[in-house]
Design an enzyme around this catalytic site. Structure first.
Site, PDB file in Angstrom:
ATOM      1  N   GLY A 122      30.600  35.227 -18.272  1.00 21.50           N
ATOM      2  CA  GLY A 122      31.726  35.895 -18.915  1.00 21.50           C
ATOM      3  C   GLY A 122      31.769  37.381 -18.644  1.00 21.50           C
ATOM      4  O   GLY A 122      32.116  38.187 -19.507  1.00 21.50           O
ATOM      5  N   ALA A 123      31.438  37.774 -17.413  1.00 21.58           N
ATOM      6  CA  ALA A 123      31.301  39.191 -17.083  1.00 21.58           C
ATOM      7  C   ALA A 123      32.599  39.839 -16.613  1.00 21.58           C
ATOM      8  O   ALA A 123      32.582  40.969 -16.157  1.00 21.58           O
ATOM      9  CB  ALA A 123      30.229  39.370 -16.006  1.00 21.58           C
ATOM     10  N   SER A 156      35.164  40.648 -18.526  1.00 23.32           N
ATOM     11  CA  SER A 156      35.798  41.498 -19.532  1.00 23.32           C
ATOM     12  C   SER A 156      34.833  41.735 -20.678  1.00 23.32           C
ATOM     13  O   SER A 156      33.754  41.131 -20.751  1.00 23.32           O
ATOM     14  CB  SER A 156      37.082  40.843 -20.066  1.00 23.32           C
ATOM     15  OG  SER A 156      36.772  39.638 -20.756  1.00 23.32           O
ATOM     16  N   GLY A 157      35.220  42.626 -21.587  1.00 27.35           N
ATOM     17  CA  GLY A 157      34.496  42.830 -22.831  1.00 27.35           C
ATOM     18  C   GLY A 157      33.030  43.160 -22.675  1.00 27.35           C
ATOM     19  O   GLY A 157      32.624  43.954 -21.825  1.00 27.35           O
ATOM     20  N   ASP A 186      32.520  27.444 -15.092  1.00 28.37           N
ATOM     21  CA  ASP A 186      33.221  27.018 -16.297  1.00 28.37           C
ATOM     22  C   ASP A 186      32.198  26.341 -17.193  1.00 28.37           C
ATOM     23  O   ASP A 186      31.772  25.207 -16.941  1.00 28.37           O
ATOM     24  CB  ASP A 186      34.358  26.056 -15.945  1.00 28.37           C
ATOM     25  CG  ASP A 186      35.126  25.592 -17.173  1.00 28.37           C
ATOM     26  OD1 ASP A 186      34.714  25.913 -18.307  1.00 28.37           O
ATOM     27  OD2 ASP A 186      36.159  24.900 -17.001  1.00 28.37           O
ATOM     28  N   LEU A 187      31.780  27.026 -18.234  1.00 25.68           N
ATOM     29  CA  LEU A 187      30.707  26.522 -19.092  1.00 25.68           C
ATOM     30  C   LEU A 187      31.105  25.293 -19.902  1.00 25.68           C
ATOM     31  O   LEU A 187      30.241  24.591 -20.422  1.00 25.68           O
ATOM     32  CB  LEU A 187      30.229  27.631 -20.030  1.00 25.68           C
ATOM     33  CG  LEU A 187      29.405  28.721 -19.343  1.00 25.68           C
ATOM     34  CD1 LEU A 187      29.412  29.990 -20.174  1.00 25.68           C
ATOM     35  CD2 LEU A 187      27.974  28.255 -19.092  1.00 25.68           C
ATOM     36  N   ASN A 239      26.237  35.244 -22.142  1.00 29.58           N
ATOM     37  CA  ASN A 239      27.169  36.095 -22.872  1.00 29.58           C
ATOM     38  C   ASN A 239      28.511  35.434 -23.187  1.00 29.58           C
ATOM     39  O   ASN A 239      29.102  35.678 -24.227  1.00 29.58           O
ATOM     40  CB  ASN A 239      27.411  37.373 -22.050  1.00 29.58           C
ATOM     41  CG  ASN A 239      28.646  38.131 -22.494  1.00 29.58           C
ATOM     42  OD1 ASN A 239      28.610  38.901 -23.452  1.00 29.58           O
ATOM     43  ND2 ASN A 239      29.750  37.926 -21.789  1.00 29.58           N
ATOM     44  N   TYR A 244      38.176  19.449 -38.177  1.00 33.71           N
ATOM     45  CA  TYR A 244      37.927  20.662 -37.390  1.00 33.71           C
ATOM     46  C   TYR A 244      38.453  21.887 -38.121  1.00 33.71           C
ATOM     47  O   TYR A 244      39.621  21.933 -38.526  1.00 33.71           O
ATOM     48  CB  TYR A 244      38.605  20.559 -36.030  1.00 33.71           C
ATOM     49  CG  TYR A 244      38.535  21.825 -35.193  1.00 33.71           C
ATOM     50  CD1 TYR A 244      37.362  22.186 -34.542  1.00 33.71           C
ATOM     51  CD2 TYR A 244      39.640  22.672 -35.068  1.00 33.71           C
ATOM     52  CE1 TYR A 244      37.281  23.347 -33.778  1.00 33.71           C
ATOM     53  CE2 TYR A 244      39.576  23.827 -34.298  1.00 33.71           C
ATOM     54  CZ  TYR A 244      38.396  24.161 -33.660  1.00 33.71           C
ATOM     55  OH  TYR A 244      38.325  25.320 -32.905  1.00 33.71           O
TER      56      TYR A 244
END
Length: 299
Positions: free
Chosen positions: A15-16, A18-19, A67-68, A94, A163
């Site tokens: 997830g590198a 952004s943020g 894609d996790l 992350n 949910y």
């Protein structure tokens, strides 16, 4: 942190694009590491790569697709990494999704548990041979304040029995923390030098805060900027967990401010929910079953 402390080291950050992940990648790149941006959207990854190279001319970085929420993607990524990387010094778990509409992955697991926990569990297990080849390697897994008071509902991991987005988010973040602690325990039991550390960013203004697939309303963004700390501060616990020499493994790092919502990194005490050994071991076992990944702790 000393200049270029990470020279010659290799880091994978999920997830590198952004943020928190992007801010962490920028620091690692400036410190001389070869940074692999493991991202779902490679176009956004390339934009992030350009951003990194503007801030750190000569930075060594590349984009790889991951894609996790898709275990086939996790395996493909790990196979490529094991072919092309000699050793791995830092794995930063992350990436995360937060309170999306109810969604199940193709494996039939609720999306937040699948992406935030199971994807990272499988990725870490598949990359463990590379981590064991690097001296003093570390796995850093991001949890959240949302782990407080959360519980693992083993009878409803698919969300079919009901949910609630925030409840399932807290479950996934508790799973992240339990995984980080259990991994460190097992590494130590096998006498291995790799360590596992958990951290959390406090409350940071990142694009994790979205309303489903829609952007947050403008007024909400204004409140975020006023009360939440910027991503560059939110990334500090991750950077500390990855680089602070005195850490032994098993720690939980977060901001030092009121309510641990913002500030500079310190070692914290997790909520008591994270200390149930029976739940941690059951979580590990069911994670192996759901992912088909078993950890090989032989170096």
């Amino acid at each position: 942190m000393e200049e270029n402390r990470l020279t010659g080291k290799t880091a994978i950050i999920t997830g590198a694009n952004s943020g928190l992940g992007l801010e962490t990648a920028k620091v690692f790149a400036r410190q001389g590491a070869h940074v692999i941006l493991a991202v779902r959207d490679t176009d956004k990854g390339q934009t992030a790569l350009e951003d990194i190279k503007k801030e750190a001319p000569g930075a060594s970085a590349e984009v790889m697709q991951l894609d996790l929420s898709n275990l086939d993607s996790v395996r493909t990524f790990a196979e490529q990494a094991n072919r092309t990387i000699e050793s791995l010094d830092l794995l930063i778990n992350n990436a995360g999704v937060m309170v999306p509409p109810f969604t199940q992955t193709k494996e039939g697991i609720e999306l937040q548990f699948a992406s935030n926990h199971l994807g990272h569990f499988a990725l870490t297990g598949l990359l463990l041979p590379l981590l064991l080849k690097a001296p003093e390697s570390r796995v850093v897994t991001l949890s959240s304040l949302a782990h407080r008071g959360a519980a693992i509902d083993f009878d409803n991991l698919d969300g079919a029995k009901g949910y609630k987005g925030m409840k399932f988010y807290g479950q996934s973040k508790l799973a992240n923390l339990m995984f980080a602690q259990e991994l460190d325990k097992r590494l130590k039991q096998h006498g291995l030098p790799t360590i596992s550390i958990a951290c959390h960013p406090g409350i940071s203004a990142t694009n994790l805060f979205k309303f489903g697939k829609r952007e947050a309303p403008r007024i909400f963004k204004g409140l975020m900027n006023r009360y939440f700390q910027p991503a560059v501060m939110g990334a500090l616990p991750t950077i500390y967990a990855a680089t602070e020499p005195g850490l032994k493994g098993g720690e939980y790092i977060g901001p030092d401010g009121k309510g641990q919502r913002r500030g500079y990194p310190i070692i914290e005490t997790p909520h008591k929910a994270a200390h149930n050994e029976a739940v941690s071991q059951r979580l590990w076992e069911i994670s192996e079953k759901l992912t088909g990944v078993s950890f090989n702790f032989t170096n």
